[in-house]
Design a protein around this motif. Structure first.
Motif, PDB file in Angstrom:
ATOM      1  N   ARG A  64      42.894  42.389  48.277  1.00 45.28           N
ATOM      2  CA  ARG A  64      42.960  43.591  47.515  1.00 45.28           C
ATOM      3  C   ARG A  64      44.366  44.188  47.218  1.00 45.28           C
ATOM      4  O   ARG A  64      44.901  44.850  48.293  1.00 45.28           O
ATOM      5  CB  ARG A  64      42.106  44.645  47.894  1.00 45.28           C
ATOM      6  CG  ARG A  64      42.112  46.012  47.101  1.00 45.28           C
ATOM      7  CD  ARG A  64      41.364  45.926  45.818  1.00 45.28           C
ATOM      8  NE  ARG A  64      40.310  45.417  46.018  1.00 45.28           N
ATOM      9  CZ  ARG A  64      39.514  44.937  44.776  1.00 45.28           C
ATOM     10  NH1 ARG A  64      39.879  44.934  43.677  1.00 45.28           N
ATOM     11  NH2 ARG A  64      38.176  44.815  45.031  1.00 45.28           N
ATOM     12  N   HIS A  86      36.960  36.904  38.035  1.00 48.81           N
ATOM     13  CA  HIS A  86      38.364  36.498  37.778  1.00 48.81           C
ATOM     14  C   HIS A  86      38.603  34.982  38.334  1.00 48.81           C
ATOM     15  O   HIS A  86      39.964  34.736  38.638  1.00 48.81           O
ATOM     16  CB  HIS A  86      39.297  37.446  38.692  1.00 48.81           C
ATOM     17  CG  HIS A  86      39.525  38.683  38.187  1.00 48.81           C
ATOM     18  ND1 HIS A  86      39.593  38.816  36.892  1.00 48.81           N
ATOM     19  CD2 HIS A  86      39.295  39.912  38.758  1.00 48.81           C
ATOM     20  CE1 HIS A  86      39.496  40.364  36.730  1.00 48.81           C
ATOM     21  NE2 HIS A  86      39.438  40.979  37.736  1.00 48.81           N
ATOM     22  N   ARG A  90      41.925  32.116  43.147  1.00 45.36           N
ATOM     23  CA  ARG A  90      42.259  33.179  44.212  1.00 45.36           C
ATOM     24  C   ARG A  90      41.619  33.122  45.519  1.00 45.36           C
ATOM     25  O   ARG A  90      42.077  33.604  46.274  1.00 45.36           O
ATOM     26  CB  ARG A  90      42.502  34.418  43.588  1.00 45.36           C
ATOM     27  CG  ARG A  90      41.047  35.164  43.191  1.00 45.36           C
ATOM     28  CD  ARG A  90      41.000  36.419  42.868  1.00 45.36           C
ATOM     29  NE  ARG A  90      39.529  36.991  42.768  1.00 45.36           N
ATOM     30  CZ  ARG A  90      39.543  38.094  42.280  1.00 45.36           C
ATOM     31  NH1 ARG A  90      40.303  39.125  42.448  1.00 45.36           N
ATOM     32  NH2 ARG A  90      38.349  38.659  42.180  1.00 45.36           N
ATOM     33  N   HIS A 159      47.521  39.511  38.007  1.00 44.40           N
ATOM     34  CA  HIS A 159      46.505  40.816  38.377  1.00 44.40           C
ATOM     35  C   HIS A 159      47.501  41.664  39.317  1.00 44.40           C
ATOM     36  O   HIS A 159      47.047  42.030  40.355  1.00 44.40           O
ATOM     37  CB  HIS A 159      45.361  40.674  38.935  1.00 44.40           C
ATOM     38  CG  HIS A 159      44.476  41.623  38.690  1.00 44.40           C
ATOM     39  ND1 HIS A 159      44.678  42.830  39.494  1.00 44.40           N
ATOM     40  CD2 HIS A 159      42.998  41.698  38.105  1.00 44.40           C
ATOM     41  CE1 HIS A 159      43.267  43.710  39.110  1.00 44.40           C
ATOM     42  NE2 HIS A 159      42.663  42.942  38.561  1.00 44.40           N
ATOM     43  N   ASP A 203      40.845  51.116  32.270  1.00 43.16           N
ATOM     44  CA  ASP A 203      40.604  49.629  32.490  1.00 43.16           C
ATOM     45  C   ASP A 203      40.458  49.071  31.095  1.00 43.16           C
ATOM     46  O   ASP A 203      39.593  48.891  30.499  1.00 43.16           O
ATOM     47  CB  ASP A 203      39.179  49.359  33.321  1.00 43.16           C
ATOM     48  CG  ASP A 203      39.204  47.972  33.638  1.00 43.16           C
ATOM     49  OD1 ASP A 203      37.942  47.629  34.419  1.00 43.16           O
ATOM     50  OD2 ASP A 203      39.926  47.317  33.306  1.00 43.16           O
ATOM     51  N   GLU A 261      49.037  43.949  34.386  1.00 47.69           N
ATOM     52  CA  GLU A 261      48.545  42.461  34.160  1.00 47.69           C
ATOM     53  C   GLU A 261      48.823  41.560  33.158  1.00 47.69           C
ATOM     54  O   GLU A 261      48.370  41.958  32.041  1.00 47.69           O
ATOM     55  CB  GLU A 261      47.232  42.122  34.744  1.00 47.69           C
ATOM     56  CG  GLU A 261      46.373  43.101  35.843  1.00 47.69           C
ATOM     57  CD  GLU A 261      44.950  43.224  35.665  1.00 47.69           C
ATOM     58  OE1 GLU A 261      44.162  42.339  35.271  1.00 47.69           O
ATOM     59  OE2 GLU A 261      44.573  44.278  36.258  1.00 47.69           O
TER      60      GLU A 261
HETATM   61  O1  TA6 Z   1      41.907  44.129  35.958  1.00 51.94           O
HETATM   62  C1  TA6 Z   1      40.851  44.983  35.953  1.00 51.94           C
HETATM   63  C2  TA6 Z   1      39.687  44.552  36.544  1.00 51.94           C
HETATM   64  O2  TA6 Z   1      39.003  43.609  35.685  1.00 51.94           O
HETATM   65  C3  TA6 Z   1      38.687  45.513  36.877  1.00 51.94           C
HETATM   66  O3  TA6 Z   1      37.605  45.864  35.833  1.00 51.94           O
HETATM   67  C4  TA6 Z   1      38.413  45.532  38.353  1.00 51.94           C
HETATM   68  O4  TA6 Z   1      36.982  44.912  38.333  1.00 51.94           O
HETATM   69  C5  TA6 Z   1      39.592  44.946  38.884  1.00 51.94           C
HETATM   70  O5  TA6 Z   1      39.828  43.805  37.795  1.00 51.94           O
HETATM   71  C6  TA6 Z   1      39.367  44.383  40.178  1.00 51.94           C
HETATM   72  O6  TA6 Z   1      38.604  43.021  40.149  1.00 51.94           O
HETATM   73  P1  TA6 Z   1      38.440  42.421  41.668  1.00 51.94           P
HETATM   74  O7  TA6 Z   1      37.351  41.240  41.239  1.00 51.94           O
HETATM   75  O8  TA6 Z   1      39.752  41.936  42.188  1.00 51.94           O
HETATM   76  O9  TA6 Z   1      37.613  43.528  42.403  1.00 51.94           O
END
Ligand code: TA6
Length: 289
Positions: A64, A86, A90, A159, A203, A261
């Motif tokens: 995070r 995502h 990662r 990100h 967001d 991002e």
């Molecule tokens: O980039 C924004 C986002 O897609 C938000 O919707 C939030 O979910 C953030 O990414 C963080 O995602 P993560 O999977 O790292 O908690």
């Protein structure tokens, strides 16, 4: 692993390798888990990248803060909700390639290619090379190669979590007139008028290739985000309620960061053909207001 004098490899905690950069131009840290830039502090500046004090430093877990490398999909998996958000790179351990230094800073290359672990999430052959140039500026370039025999499509993002002094005194400049969608809640395309301000959860996926500026008014600095290979710019702050739902983020942390991002995110979906390469990159620098 042949490292120059300004780079050392530590394990903190044990079993969690991190490259530590101590150069006259900047200091920083990169976890091999996710090729994750955790810290970048140019000489004479305060840290530029936000890291949650509750970030998990465990192999296989996303961090995070810093710069999560999101690939080969951005956001939730388009069809399979049991797959990680995502993408998966990662959460995998990358290999250290060439690391060099000069008077301007340090250049580090990290590598990841398809494996049994990746094929559990995504059936395609690929090679990634993530090049980080850390000095007075920070450049990151994700080189994405299709090493298979069939074309595939990808989305992704660098990100990036940026430190700000007070998000309510912060603005993102450079997205004026760009269209965006909000929070995947609705497909409605909204046109941005003027700077982006923060007084609720934001967001947004902006259709933009442009350089943006993060104006940290209370902190007296502006962070400039240039990018290439990207037609989507994601802007995110979780605000109050979403912060409470994130166990690796203190409830009262949302005023101190903004994510901007450089992304390939729908409708900016990229097709990569066999032996071809896509490069998603960004360059960051700090100016004083
Ligand atoms: O980039 C924004 C986002 O897609 C938000 O919707 C939030 O979910 C953030 O990414 C963080 O995602 P993560 O999977 O790292 O908690």
């Amino acid at each position: 692993m042949n490292l120059p004098s300004s780079v050392t490899l530590i394990e903190e905690p044990a079993g969690y390798p991190i490259l530590v950069i101590q150069h006259a131009a900047a200091s920083g840290r990169i976890a091999l888990n996710g090729a994750h830039v955790m810290e970048w502090t140019p000489a004479g500046e305060t840290p530029v990248l936000y890291m949650s004090p509750q970030a998990l430093l465990e192999p296989g877990k996303a961090i995070r803060g810093g710069v999560p490398v999101c690939w080969p999909w951005f956001g939730p998996h388009p069809t399979e909700s049991d797959k990680p958000a995502h993408g998966f790179v990662r959460n995998l351990m990358w290999e250290v390639g060439e690391v060099t230094e000069n008077l301007a800073g340090v250049t580090l290359q990290l590598h990841l290619r398809d494996s049994d672990a990746s094929r559990a999430f995504w059936p395609h052959a690929f090679e990634l090379m993530f090049e980080v140039k850390m000095g007075a500026q920070l450049s990151m370039a994700l080189h994405i190669k299709n090493t298979g025999t069939e074309a595939w499509s990808m989305t992704g993002a660098l990100h990036t979590y940026f430190c700000v002094t007070d998000v309510t005194q912060t603005a993102v400049i450079g997205l004026d007139d760009a269209f965006y969608v909000e929070s995947r809640l609705s497909p409605e395309r909204i046109e941005q008028s003027g700077p982006v301000y923060f007084d609720r959860e934001v967001d947004r996926n902006y259709e933009s290739k442009e350089t943006v500026r993060l104006l940290d008014k209370a902190g007296g600095r502006t962070i400039v985000v240039e990018k290439s290979g990207s037609r989507a710019t994601i802007v995110w702050n979780p605000w109050i309620e979403k912060s409470k739902r994130l166990s690796d983020l203190p409830d009262d942390a949302y005023p101190y960061f903004v994510c901007i991002e450089a992304a390939n995110a729908a409708p900016d979906v990229v097709a990569v053909h066999p032996s071809k390469e896509h490069v998603l990159s960004q360059r960051l620098r700090v100016t004083r207001n």
